[in-house]
Design a protein around this motif. Structure first.
Motif, PDB file in Angstrom:
ATOM      1  N   THR A 200       1.935   7.531   9.149  1.00 12.43           N
ATOM      2  CA  THR A 200       1.996   6.382   8.256  1.00 12.43           C
ATOM      3  C   THR A 200       1.687   6.817   6.833  1.00 12.43           C
ATOM      4  OG1 THR A 200      -0.324   5.810   8.653  1.00 12.43           O
ATOM      5  CG2 THR A 200       1.336   4.745  10.057  1.00 12.43           C
ATOM      6  N   MET A 201       2.281   6.077   5.875  1.00 12.98           N
ATOM      7  CA  MET A 201       2.056   6.333   4.453  1.00 12.98           C
ATOM      8  C   MET A 201       1.881   4.995   3.749  1.00 12.98           C
ATOM      9  SD  MET A 201       2.323   9.689   3.865  1.00 12.98           S
ATOM     10  CE  MET A 201       2.784   9.832   2.140  1.00 12.98           C
ATOM     11  N   PRO A 202       1.109   4.973   2.673  1.00 12.83           N
ATOM     12  CA  PRO A 202       0.992   3.729   1.900  1.00 12.83           C
ATOM     13  C   PRO A 202       2.350   3.325   1.337  1.00 12.83           C
ATOM     14  CG  PRO A 202      -0.721   5.285   1.281  1.00 12.83           C
ATOM     15  CD  PRO A 202       0.258   6.044   2.131  1.00 12.83           C
ATOM     16  N   GLY A 203       2.677   2.034   1.485  1.00  9.61           N
ATOM     17  CA  GLY A 203       3.937   1.521   0.966  1.00  9.61           C
ATOM     18  C   GLY A 203       3.709   0.277   0.134  1.00  9.61           C
ATOM     19  N   GLY A 206       2.049  -2.466   2.272  1.00 12.63           N
ATOM     20  CA  GLY A 206       1.019  -1.947   3.171  1.00 12.63           C
ATOM     21  C   GLY A 206       1.419  -0.598   3.736  1.00 12.63           C
ATOM     22  N   LYS A 207       0.858  -0.256   4.876  1.00 12.76           N
ATOM     23  CA  LYS A 207       1.174   1.038   5.491  1.00 12.76           C
ATOM     24  C   LYS A 207       2.579   1.039   6.068  1.00 12.76           C
ATOM     25  CE  LYS A 207      -3.443   2.747   6.556  1.00 12.76           C
ATOM     26  NZ  LYS A 207      -4.348   3.289   7.601  1.00 12.76           N
ATOM     27  N   LEU A 225      14.939  10.758  10.574  1.00 15.41           N
ATOM     28  CA  LEU A 225      13.675  10.158  10.159  1.00 15.41           C
ATOM     29  C   LEU A 225      13.903   8.665  10.023  1.00 15.41           C
ATOM     30  CD1 LEU A 225      10.738  10.451   9.176  1.00 15.41           C
ATOM     31  CD2 LEU A 225      11.648  10.694   6.851  1.00 15.41           C
ATOM     32  N   THR A 226      13.087   7.875  10.722  1.00 13.44           N
ATOM     33  CA  THR A 226      13.218   6.420  10.708  1.00 13.44           C
ATOM     34  C   THR A 226      12.017   5.802  10.012  1.00 13.44           C
ATOM     35  OG1 THR A 226      14.465   6.447  12.779  1.00 13.44           O
ATOM     36  CG2 THR A 226      13.490   4.353  12.121  1.00 13.44           C
ATOM     37  N   SER A 227      12.295   4.870   9.118  1.00 12.50           N
ATOM     38  CA  SER A 227      11.258   4.097   8.441  1.00 12.50           C
ATOM     39  C   SER A 227      11.736   2.654   8.383  1.00 12.50           C
ATOM     40  CB  SER A 227      10.990   4.629   7.041  1.00 12.50           C
ATOM     41  OG  SER A 227      10.064   3.812   6.352  1.00 12.50           O
ATOM     42  N   GLY A 228      11.007   1.767   9.067  1.00  9.86           N
ATOM     43  CA  GLY A 228      11.461   0.396   9.137  1.00  9.86           C
ATOM     44  C   GLY A 228      12.795   0.312   9.856  1.00  9.86           C
TER      45      GLY A 228
END
Length: 306
Positions: A200-203, A206-207, A225-228
């Motif tokens: 997880t990374m700050p976005g 939120g995370k 790589l999947t994000s959301g």
């Protein structure tokens, strides 16, 4: 004891024929190869590695005094003796031929390196390689392929492997050199990065959770790589020892920017830095953890049938 397969015997005869054509004396060569069906069969005939090739092998592996060099099929011991005498390394020579072990020990005494090397009469397939930092080979193509899964199973990421004249099949060499008509192949043992990694990374909201899925083929890999709801292919994947890096084209507003991930692999953890697109500003740290059940062995092939 091992049974020499038909294909390996054919390869051996081709090798012997090539040596004969090159004008090298074969006196005693066949006598040093135990008869088929005997109690102590040798997989490979004894052919010494030229001194110039020995030096190139040690140079390519960048052998230093902190290394432990294992030579599989050590012959007269010249590789580990040179590593000890010229580089200050420690060495272990493995050979099935008692005559070669006796000769190696005598050569080590003459070189005054008996405190840094040892020679063991043993089947290379039964040799524990986990402590090695460098492994040297002058075997046969079929034997290289047979021992390859053992190398991936036992050697630590970053261990260097050097082979005189013969490659490792689909495992392409990281470097290749030619010395006085001989080929030298060099590899760095890659970490296993296959499987599913998460972090997880700050976005902005939120995370933000990231999921990296990698499929590995020796020192190469591909994946996503999947994000959301966004799934992005990774490219320019590089694996060298315990270091891994890859690039992802991530959305930034209305544009896609290339973001470079770099990290060190330690078991099921990768820890490193994400470099910003400008390549200059300080990167962000990232730590990914892998689901152990998703790991796939790099080379789990059985003995190659010939």
């Amino acid at each position: 004891m091992r049974r020499i397969q038909t294909g390996r015997l054919i390869a051996l005869l081709i090798m012997v024929a090539g040596i004969s054509t090159a004008g090298v004396s074969l006196h005693g060569l066949i006598e040093r190869t135990y008869a088929l069906g005997g109690p102590d069969e040798l997989d490979v005939p004894y052919v010494p590695t030229p001194e110039s090739v020995v030096e190139k092998m040690l140079d390519m592996a960048a052998v230093t005094g902190s290394d432990l060099v294992y030579d599989l099929g050590c012959g007269d011991g010249r590789i580990v003796i040179a590593a000890a005498k010229e580089r200050g390394a420690r060495g272990v020579g493995i050979d099935l031929d008692p005559e070669r072990i006796r000769e190696s020990k005598e050569n080590a005494r003459e070189a005054r390196v008996t405190d840094r090397v040892m020679f063991v009469r043993q089947d290379l397939y039964n040799t524990d390689l986990r402590d090695a930092t460098v492994v040297t080979l002058y075997l046969l193509p079929s034997v290289n392929l047979e021992i390859r899964p053992k190398l991936f199973k036992e050697l630590k990421p970053g261990t260097r492997v050097v082979s005189h004249d013969f490659d490792m099949g689909e495992w392409t060499a990281d470097q290749i050199a030619e010395v006085d008509g001989s080929m030298v192949y060099f590899w760095v043992m890659p970490a296993n990065v296959s499987g599913t990694w998460e972090w997880t990374m700050p976005g902005s909201a939120g995370k933000e959770r990231f999921v990296l899925k990698l499929e590995q083929e020796f020192q190469n890999a591909r994946g996503t790589l999947t994000s959301g709801s966004s799934e992005m292919p990774v490219h320019d994947v590089r694996i060298s020892g315990d270091q891994v890096s890859f690039t992802v084209d991530q959305a930034a507003g209305d544009e896609a920017v290339s973001v470079r991930y770099e990290g060190r692999v330690n078991g099921d953890t990768i820890q490193g830095v994400i470099h910003n697109p400008d390549g200059q500003s300080e990167g962000k740290g990232w730590t990914a953890r892998r689901d152990p059940s998703t790991v796939v062995p790099i080379d789990n092939s059985d003995e190659i049938p010939l």
